[in-house]
Design a protein around this motif. Structure first.
Motif, PDB file in Angstrom:
ATOM      1  N   ASP A 116     -18.906  38.614  -0.537  1.00 44.92           N
ATOM      2  CA  ASP A 116     -18.639  39.623   0.489  1.00 44.92           C
ATOM      3  C   ASP A 116     -19.813  40.609   0.522  1.00 44.92           C
ATOM      4  O   ASP A 116     -19.931  41.478  -0.329  1.00 44.92           O
ATOM      5  CB  ASP A 116     -17.336  40.359   0.156  1.00 44.92           C
ATOM      6  N   THR A 143     -20.433  42.924   2.544  1.00 46.48           N
ATOM      7  CA  THR A 143     -20.091  44.304   2.905  1.00 46.48           C
ATOM      8  C   THR A 143     -19.864  45.147   1.656  1.00 46.48           C
ATOM      9  O   THR A 143     -20.325  46.286   1.575  1.00 46.48           O
ATOM     10  CB  THR A 143     -18.852  44.356   3.818  1.00 46.48           C
ATOM     11  N   THR A 144     -19.148  44.603   0.683  1.00 51.68           N
ATOM     12  CA  THR A 144     -18.941  45.350  -0.562  1.00 51.68           C
ATOM     13  C   THR A 144     -20.212  45.392  -1.397  1.00 51.68           C
ATOM     14  O   THR A 144     -20.475  46.379  -2.083  1.00 51.68           O
ATOM     15  CB  THR A 144     -17.788  44.745  -1.381  1.00 51.68           C
ATOM     16  N   GLY A 191     -22.344  48.035   0.074  1.00 45.09           N
ATOM     17  CA  GLY A 191     -21.756  49.320  -0.285  1.00 45.09           C
ATOM     18  C   GLY A 191     -22.189  49.771  -1.656  1.00 45.09           C
ATOM     19  O   GLY A 191     -22.432  50.967  -1.885  1.00 45.09           O
ATOM     20  N   ALA A 192     -22.312  48.841  -2.603  1.00 48.42           N
ATOM     21  CA  ALA A 192     -22.747  49.192  -3.954  1.00 48.42           C
ATOM     22  C   ALA A 192     -24.162  49.747  -3.961  1.00 48.42           C
ATOM     23  O   ALA A 192     -24.503  50.619  -4.774  1.00 48.42           O
ATOM     24  CB  ALA A 192     -22.661  47.967  -4.864  1.00 48.42           C
ATOM     25  N   ALA A 240     -18.619  39.663   5.618  1.00 54.04           N
ATOM     26  CA  ALA A 240     -17.551  39.729   4.616  1.00 54.04           C
ATOM     27  C   ALA A 240     -17.260  38.361   4.004  1.00 54.04           C
ATOM     28  O   ALA A 240     -16.485  38.256   3.052  1.00 54.04           O
ATOM     29  CB  ALA A 240     -16.284  40.310   5.235  1.00 54.04           C
ATOM     30  N   HIS A 268     -21.861  48.027 -10.072  1.00 52.80           N
ATOM     31  CA  HIS A 268     -20.940  47.993  -8.931  1.00 52.80           C
ATOM     32  C   HIS A 268     -21.154  46.728  -8.106  1.00 52.80           C
ATOM     33  O   HIS A 268     -20.191  46.113  -7.615  1.00 52.80           O
ATOM     34  CB  HIS A 268     -21.122  49.241  -8.059  1.00 52.80           C
ATOM     35  N   ALA A 270     -18.473  43.624  -7.372  1.00 49.42           N
ATOM     36  CA  ALA A 270     -18.189  43.069  -6.044  1.00 49.42           C
ATOM     37  C   ALA A 270     -18.285  41.553  -6.056  1.00 49.42           C
ATOM     38  O   ALA A 270     -17.452  40.847  -5.465  1.00 49.42           O
ATOM     39  CB  ALA A 270     -19.151  43.653  -5.009  1.00 49.42           C
ATOM     40  N   THR A 301     -15.253  40.069  -8.080  1.00 55.93           N
ATOM     41  CA  THR A 301     -14.022  40.077  -7.285  1.00 55.93           C
ATOM     42  C   THR A 301     -14.016  38.967  -6.249  1.00 55.93           C
ATOM     43  O   THR A 301     -13.013  38.267  -6.058  1.00 55.93           O
ATOM     44  CB  THR A 301     -13.859  41.447  -6.590  1.00 55.93           C
TER      45      THR A 301
END
Length: 555
Positions: A332, A334-335, A338-339, A371, A403, A407, A410
């Motif tokens: 993903d 997007t995550t 974000g990190a 994503a 981080h 991601a 996960t």
């Protein structure tokens, strides 16, 4: 070239050679108006020490940027204009090719001095280049060993042997004999590996802390992981240097604070923070806030550079291409983005060649949704027999990367892959993951073109023939050793038609992505922050760093 939290690669164009070769892309400048002031101390705050400062060993943007204060290269980049311009640095000009660009001749400037007042000679440059061939001096770019005649078997000068393909007819002339035409060889010589080292002052593997200077600054002290202090080299002369200035009295680099703490310290602009700057990227947790704060605009450096943030999949350990393809679909982005700080960090990537690099081709072989596509990923895992896999992921031991690792962990858990995160000390990260003895299945990496051409990206990162040749400084983190890819790299390297070569590199990028050897994450921006009393900083779009060659401290 890697960024510690960028790196360089092969051939620009035959036309560029004839014209003196300039890089593509514009540069925005944050330099202050007015004449620079003299004196004072410029402080650099970095979260960890340099991987290397030995000019023949460094292959990070931070290390190379600092080296430009200490050492001169044969050629260099003048970045005062709208585009970087290749100029002579130690050399009087950008070199003269002959015999179909298989022979390159450079003439040195007279009067360039070492820190003890002796003159820099062609023999010093020859020795500097030769020492990079020693097994003890590893980590730098591979060009010298790839291109110089006899380089594949030469083991360096420490036992008295010289490389006959580097000739010094007199103390000011160097002639390099190459085993193939290299149209942009004079762009390679702008890298720190093509700098001089005086044999009498070479301390071999410990030269990192004993660099002998012919630049504007020299080492006063260096305590690893704590502090590096540079002071003026009194024998440096502005009249012999077309690139650098010598404005501050001292440059003090301090290491070891958390990056977020550094960000907040410089943001506060109190005390010494006013005269400080960072070379390492703004922490992901701070980037969006800092990038969108109007009060910080004049000291926020968002530097355009052709770079890629990616995750390598070890093809020697993850052998089932269906599993590798499933990872491509499952991550993903997007995550992940974000990190690293969100949209300010860069655009989502689907190729290894970033926009702005000659040869970039728009394509996306995997999910059009950043994503990811779990349905497709799970279908591929089912085709592979739904194996219950455990994989190790190597990242730096800093919050932004941890981080990022969370991601990935996960995302891959959703397709039945357990990820064990392996944080590595940042200062030793690339030394660790580039050693072929490492046992990582997944590895975070980033790369900035040594100059904006695909030849400085794909051959370095995906030529499987280099894995055994460079066991301690392997850049092929995916361990891709595809005969088709290797053969195409060799074929393209000999092409002289620019358009034909660029198309071929775009197609090669697509072939590499078909091997699912790497997950492109983001096309990066490089963001740094400085204090209100730091002036003269310009965007180094070759390095993706704030250039300090004209920096001064306002009084």
């Amino acid at each position: 070239m890697t960024r510690r939290t960028r790196s360089l690669a092969l051939t620009a164009s035959a036309v560029a050679v004839a014209l003196g070769a300039t890089a593509c892309g514009g540069s925005s400048s944050n330099t202050s108006s007015g004449s620079p002031t003299k004196g004072g101390t410029l402080t650099i705050l970095d979260d960890s020490d340099y991987n290397h400062l030995d000019p023949q060993r460094t292959y990070t943007t931070e290390g190379s940027s600092m080296d430009y204060e200490l050492v001169r290269t044969l050629t260099g980049w003048d970045e005062n204009g709208s585009q970087p311009k290749l100029v002579g640095d130690l050399a009087t000009n950008t070199g003269t090719p002959s015999k179909g660009a298989t022979v390159w001749t450079f003439h040195l400037r007279h009067g360039v001095k070492w820190q003890d007042g002796t003159e820099v000679t062609a023999q010093d440059v020859k020795y500097g280049v030769e020492r990079a061939f020693s097994p003890d001096i590893n980590g730098g770019p591979p060009y010298a060993s790839q291109w110089l005649v006899g380089g594949s078997s030469y083991k360096g000068p420490f036992k008295g042997q010289q490389l006959s393909s580097i000739q010094t007819p007199d103390k000011y002339t160097l002639v390099f004999h190459l085993n193939q035409p290299v149209a942009d060889f004079n762009e390679t010589t702008a890298m720190t590996g093509w700098s001089a080292v005086p044999k009498a002052h070479d301390t071999a593997a410990s030269y990192d802390t004993h660099i002998w200077s012919d630049g504007p600054y020299m080492m006063k002290s260096y305590a690893h992981n704590k502090e590096l202090v540079l002071v003026k080299n009194k024998y440096w002369s502005q009249s012999t240097d077309p690139i650098r200035e010598q404005n501050v009295d001292e440059i003090d680099a301090k290491f070891g604070q958390n990056q977020a703490a550094i960000d907040q310290q410089i943001k506060s602009d109190a005390g010494t923070a006013q005269t400080s700057i960072t070379q390492t990227p703004i922490a992901g947790s701070d980037l969006s806030t800092i990038a969108n704060d109007p009060s910080l605009k004049s000291r926020f450096y968002k530097i355009p550079a052709p770079g890629i943030n990616y995750m390598a999949i070890n093809t020697g350990r993850v052998k089932d291409i269906r599993v590798r393809e499933a990872i491509e679909y499952a991550v993903d982005k997007t995550t992940v983005r974000g990190a690293f700080g969100g949209a300010a960090y860069g655009d989502y990537a689907s190729t290894m060649l970033a926009p702005g690099i000659d040869g970039h081709k728009n394509f996306n072989l995997y999910s059009s949704n950043p994503a990811g596509d779990l349905t497709k990923a799970k279908a591929l895992m089912k085709q592979a027999g739904n194996p219950k896999l455990t994989m190790s992921l190597a990242v730096k031991n800093i919050p932004t990367q941890e981080h990022f690792a969370d991601a990935v962990k996960t995302a891959l858990a959703k397709i039945g892959i357990t990820v064990n995160i392996s944080p590595i000390d940042e200062a030793n990260y690339f030394n660790t993951v580039q050693n072929v003895k490492n046992q990582y299945d997944l590895t975070w990496g980033d790369w900035v073109a040594d100059w904006p051409n695909a030849s400085t990206v794909l051959p370095t990162l995906f030529d499987g023939g280099q894995i055994k040749k460079l066991p301690q400084s392997n850049q092929d983190l995916s361990y891709l050793n595809d005969p088709k890819v290797n053969a195409q790299i060799d074929k393209i390297g000999k092409m002289t038609d620019i358009k034909q070569r660029n198309v071929a590199y775009g197609d090669l990028d697509e072939q590499i992505m078909k091997d699912a050897a790497v997950v492109p994450l983001m096309y990066m921006n490089y963001s740094d922050l400085g204090g209100s009393k730091v002036g003269g900083v310009i965007d180094d779009t070759i390095m993706g760093e704030p250039s300090l060659v004209h920096a001064y401290v306002k009084h």
